[in-house]
Design an enzyme around this catalytic site. Structure first.
Site, PDB file in Angstrom:
ATOM      1  N   ARG A 137      -0.557  -9.023  13.192  1.00 44.11           N
ATOM      2  CA  ARG A 137      -1.113  -7.993  12.295  1.00 44.11           C
ATOM      3  C   ARG A 137      -1.959  -8.638  11.211  1.00 44.11           C
ATOM      4  NH1 ARG A 137       4.219  -5.138  10.729  1.00 44.11           N
ATOM      5  NH2 ARG A 137       2.938  -3.987   9.229  1.00 44.11           N
ATOM      6  N   ARG A 149      11.300  -1.653  11.060  1.00 48.21           N
ATOM      7  CA  ARG A 149      10.194  -1.308  11.958  1.00 48.21           C
ATOM      8  C   ARG A 149      10.070  -2.301  13.113  1.00 48.21           C
ATOM      9  NH1 ARG A 149       5.143   0.033   8.094  1.00 48.21           N
ATOM     10  NH2 ARG A 149       4.109  -1.120   9.754  1.00 48.21           N
ATOM     11  N   ARG A 163      -9.506   1.161   8.634  1.00 48.71           N
ATOM     12  CA  ARG A 163      -8.998  -0.167   8.929  1.00 48.71           C
ATOM     13  C   ARG A 163     -10.041  -1.033   9.583  1.00 48.71           C
ATOM     14  NH1 ARG A 163      -3.468   0.543   8.899  1.00 48.71           N
ATOM     15  NH2 ARG A 163      -2.304  -1.374   9.209  1.00 48.71           N
ATOM     16  N   LYS A 181       0.828  -1.210   0.000  1.00 47.45           N
ATOM     17  CA  LYS A 181       0.000   0.000   0.000  1.00 47.45           C
ATOM     18  C   LYS A 181       0.861   1.257   0.000  1.00 47.45           C
ATOM     19  CE  LYS A 181      -1.957  -1.045   3.935  1.00 47.45           C
ATOM     20  NZ  LYS A 181      -1.320  -2.326   4.274  1.00 47.45           N
ATOM     21  N   ARG A 192      12.055  -5.420   4.675  1.00 43.50           N
ATOM     22  CA  ARG A 192      11.656  -4.014   4.508  1.00 43.50           C
ATOM     23  C   ARG A 192      12.514  -3.075   5.351  1.00 43.50           C
ATOM     24  NH1 ARG A 192       5.684  -2.125   5.383  1.00 43.50           N
ATOM     25  NH2 ARG A 192       5.921  -3.169   7.380  1.00 43.50           N
TER      26      ARG A 192
HETATM   27  P1  AP5 Z   1       4.861  -1.656   1.807  1.00 47.15           P
HETATM   28  O1  AP5 Z   1       4.534  -0.772   0.653  1.00 47.15           O
HETATM   29  O2  AP5 Z   1       5.661  -1.093   2.916  1.00 47.15           O
HETATM   30  O3  AP5 Z   1       3.520  -2.359   2.354  1.00 47.15           O
HETATM   31  P2  AP5 Z   1       2.288  -1.766   3.149  1.00 47.15           P
HETATM   32  O4  AP5 Z   1       1.073  -2.368   2.573  1.00 47.15           O
HETATM   33  O5  AP5 Z   1       2.372  -0.281   3.258  1.00 47.15           O
HETATM   34  O6  AP5 Z   1       2.560  -2.473   4.555  1.00 47.15           O
HETATM   35  P3  AP5 Z   1       2.518  -1.881   6.032  1.00 47.15           P
HETATM   36  O7  AP5 Z   1       3.234  -2.889   6.909  1.00 47.15           O
HETATM   37  O8  AP5 Z   1       2.992  -0.477   6.074  1.00 47.15           O
HETATM   38  O9  AP5 Z   1       1.031  -1.968   6.328  1.00 47.15           O
HETATM   39  P4  AP5 Z   1       0.336  -1.967   7.653  1.00 47.15           P
HETATM   40  O10 AP5 Z   1      -1.017  -1.774   7.211  1.00 47.15           O
HETATM   41  O11 AP5 Z   1       0.579  -3.150   8.519  1.00 47.15           O
HETATM   42  O12 AP5 Z   1       1.126  -0.816   8.476  1.00 47.15           O
HETATM   43  P5  AP5 Z   1       0.737   0.688   8.824  1.00 47.15           P
HETATM   44  O13 AP5 Z   1       1.957   1.482   8.841  1.00 47.15           O
HETATM   45  O14 AP5 Z   1      -0.409   1.120   8.010  1.00 47.15           O
HETATM   46  O15 AP5 Z   1       5.592  -2.961   1.221  1.00 47.15           O
HETATM   47  C1  AP5 Z   1       6.086  -3.970   2.087  1.00 47.15           C
HETATM   48  C2  AP5 Z   1       7.486  -4.429   1.630  1.00 47.15           C
HETATM   49  O16 AP5 Z   1       7.379  -5.111   0.385  1.00 47.15           O
HETATM   50  C3  AP5 Z   1       8.474  -3.272   1.384  1.00 47.15           C
HETATM   51  O17 AP5 Z   1       9.741  -3.652   1.775  1.00 47.15           O
HETATM   52  C4  AP5 Z   1       8.387  -3.036  -0.147  1.00 47.15           C
HETATM   53  O18 AP5 Z   1       9.601  -2.489  -0.643  1.00 47.15           O
HETATM   54  C5  AP5 Z   1       8.115  -4.445  -0.655  1.00 47.15           C
HETATM   55  N1  AP5 Z   1       7.244  -4.447  -1.848  1.00 47.15           N
HETATM   56  C6  AP5 Z   1       6.198  -3.611  -2.123  1.00 47.15           C
HETATM   57  N2  AP5 Z   1       5.607  -3.941  -3.288  1.00 47.15           N
HETATM   58  C7  AP5 Z   1       6.277  -5.041  -3.753  1.00 47.15           C
HETATM   59  C8  AP5 Z   1       6.124  -5.862  -4.911  1.00 47.15           C
HETATM   60  N3  AP5 Z   1       5.163  -5.628  -5.815  1.00 47.15           N
HETATM   61  N4  AP5 Z   1       6.974  -6.904  -5.048  1.00 47.15           N
HETATM   62  C9  AP5 Z   1       7.946  -7.142  -4.124  1.00 47.15           C
HETATM   63  N5  AP5 Z   1       8.147  -6.406  -3.014  1.00 47.15           N
HETATM   64  C10 AP5 Z   1       7.320  -5.360  -2.832  1.00 47.15           C
HETATM   65  O19 AP5 Z   1       0.214   0.488  10.319  1.00 47.15           O
HETATM   66  C11 AP5 Z   1       1.093   0.132  11.361  1.00 47.15           C
HETATM   67  C12 AP5 Z   1       0.334   0.062  12.680  1.00 47.15           C
HETATM   68  O20 AP5 Z   1      -0.214   1.358  12.993  1.00 47.15           O
HETATM   69  C13 AP5 Z   1      -0.893  -0.867  12.680  1.00 47.15           C
HETATM   70  O21 AP5 Z   1      -0.529  -2.198  12.961  1.00 47.15           O
HETATM   71  C14 AP5 Z   1      -1.729  -0.216  13.788  1.00 47.15           C
HETATM   72  O22 AP5 Z   1      -1.255  -0.568  15.052  1.00 47.15           O
HETATM   73  C15 AP5 Z   1      -1.492   1.263  13.576  1.00 47.15           C
HETATM   74  N6  AP5 Z   1      -2.500   1.887  12.665  1.00 47.15           N
HETATM   75  C16 AP5 Z   1      -2.253   2.474  11.461  1.00 47.15           C
HETATM   76  N7  AP5 Z   1      -3.397   2.915  10.908  1.00 47.15           N
HETATM   77  C17 AP5 Z   1      -4.392   2.601  11.772  1.00 47.15           C
HETATM   78  C18 AP5 Z   1      -5.812   2.786  11.767  1.00 47.15           C
HETATM   79  N8  AP5 Z   1      -6.439   3.380  10.717  1.00 47.15           N
HETATM   80  N9  AP5 Z   1      -6.514   2.339  12.830  1.00 47.15           N
HETATM   81  C19 AP5 Z   1      -5.907   1.745  13.883  1.00 47.15           C
HETATM   82  N10 AP5 Z   1      -4.584   1.539  13.950  1.00 47.15           N
HETATM   83  C20 AP5 Z   1      -3.820   1.960  12.914  1.00 47.15           C
HETATM   84 MG    MG Z   2       2.736   1.082   4.833  1.00 45.76          MG
END
Ligand code: AP5
Ligand code: MG
Ligand code: ZN
Length: 213
Positions: free
Chosen positions: A171, A160, A88, A13, A127
């Site tokens: 997660r 992270r 979410r 994402k 990552r």
């Molecule tokens: P990346 O693009 O980083 O993936 P992502 O979908 O952004 O994954 P996240 O881990 O950031 O998602 P998340 O939803 O768990 O975390 P968030 O920060 O939102 O890609 C992943 C890896 O793969 C990278 O290394 C990239 O280079 C590689 N890659 C990408 N595309 C690729 C491809 N096509 N092929 C190969 N490799 C590829 O949330 C973190 C925490 O915050 C949550 O757990 C929660 O505690 C809190 N939080 C955030 N938002 C909320 C909310 N709305 N409500 C409640 N809690 C929340």
């Molecule tokens: Mg992300």
């Protein structure tokens, strides 16, 4: 244009949101990035959010919704934005819908990036993230030009805290229970678009730009 990125943790994402932001000149709004910036700066919000994030749990809606609403009411969001990591769960989606409806507005596209769970863990372990600007790298798939340094802003890259294997599993569970129901929610609204997130990131981006065209 208002876009929501849906998908499991590690689906890509953030990676795609950044590219869309650049191409369409829209702000990339990631609640996870906002929380991580607060953790880095040692704010009260950061401390509270970290206690949930480190367990792989969602940060409570009371905190998250307010932060998101404040962010999207800023000037740079008036022509649209890309939401990454929000909503979410169904309650967050309903709050957003209602707030937009009051302005006579709505979300245009909800893009679901599909990646099976077994692929996710491999991605997370490699990552590296920039806490200053939110850019994301992968040691093998998307390496930075200089190891450990962000190409975009020159700050240090981190592994992270929530990318440990046990936490990633939590997660994923939280995703399947609370976030996945949003797919049906947006499908019923007729704005759901599905892309194959296992493809090469430029091919995924191409699919997304065709949807947005
Ligand atoms: P990346 O693009 O980083 O993936 P992502 O979908 O952004 O994954 P996240 O881990 O950031 O998602 P998340 O939803 O768990 O975390 P968030 O920060 O939102 O890609 C992943 C890896 O793969 C990278 O290394 C990239 O280079 C590689 N890659 C990408 N595309 C690729 C491809 N096509 N092929 C190969 N490799 C590829 O949330 C973190 C925490 O915050 C949550 O757990 C929660 O505690 C809190 N939080 C955030 N938002 C909320 C909310 N709305 N409500 C409640 N809690 C929340
Ligand atoms: Mg992300
Ligand atoms: Zn950076």
């Amino acid at each position: 244009m208002k876009i929501i990125m849906l998908g499991a943790p590690g689906a890509g994402k953030g990676t795609q949101a950044e590219m869309i932001a650049e191409k369409y000149h829209l702000p990339h709004v990631s609640t996870g990035d906002i929380f991580r910036a607060n953790i880095k700066n040692g704010t009260e919000l950061g401390k509270e959010a970290k206690s949930y994030m480190d367990q792989g749990l969602l940060v409570p809606d009371e905190l998250t919704v307010k932060i998101l609403m404040d962010r999207v009411s800023q000037e740079d969001c008036k022509n649209g934005y890309i939401l990454d990591g929000f909503p979410r769960n169904i309650p967050q989606a309903e709050v957003l819908d209602k707030a937009l409806a009051e302005l006579g507005d709505k979300i245009d596209h909800a893009i679901d990036m599909e990646v099976p769970d077994e692929r996710i863990i491999r991605r997370m372990v490699g990552r590296r993230a920039c806490v200053s600007c939110g850019a994301t790298y992968h040691v093998e798939n998307v390496p930075p030009k200089k190891e450990g340094i962000c190409d975009k802003c020159g700050d240090a890259l981190i592994l992270r805290d929530d990318d440990r294997e046990e936490t990633v599993k939590n997660r994923l569970n939280v995703y399947h229970e609370q976030t996945q129901p949003l797919i049906e929610f947006y499908e019923k609204k007729g704005i759901l678009k599905t892309v194959d997130g296992t493809k090469d990131m430029m091919d995924v981006f191409k699919e997304i730009t065709e949807i947005l065209a």
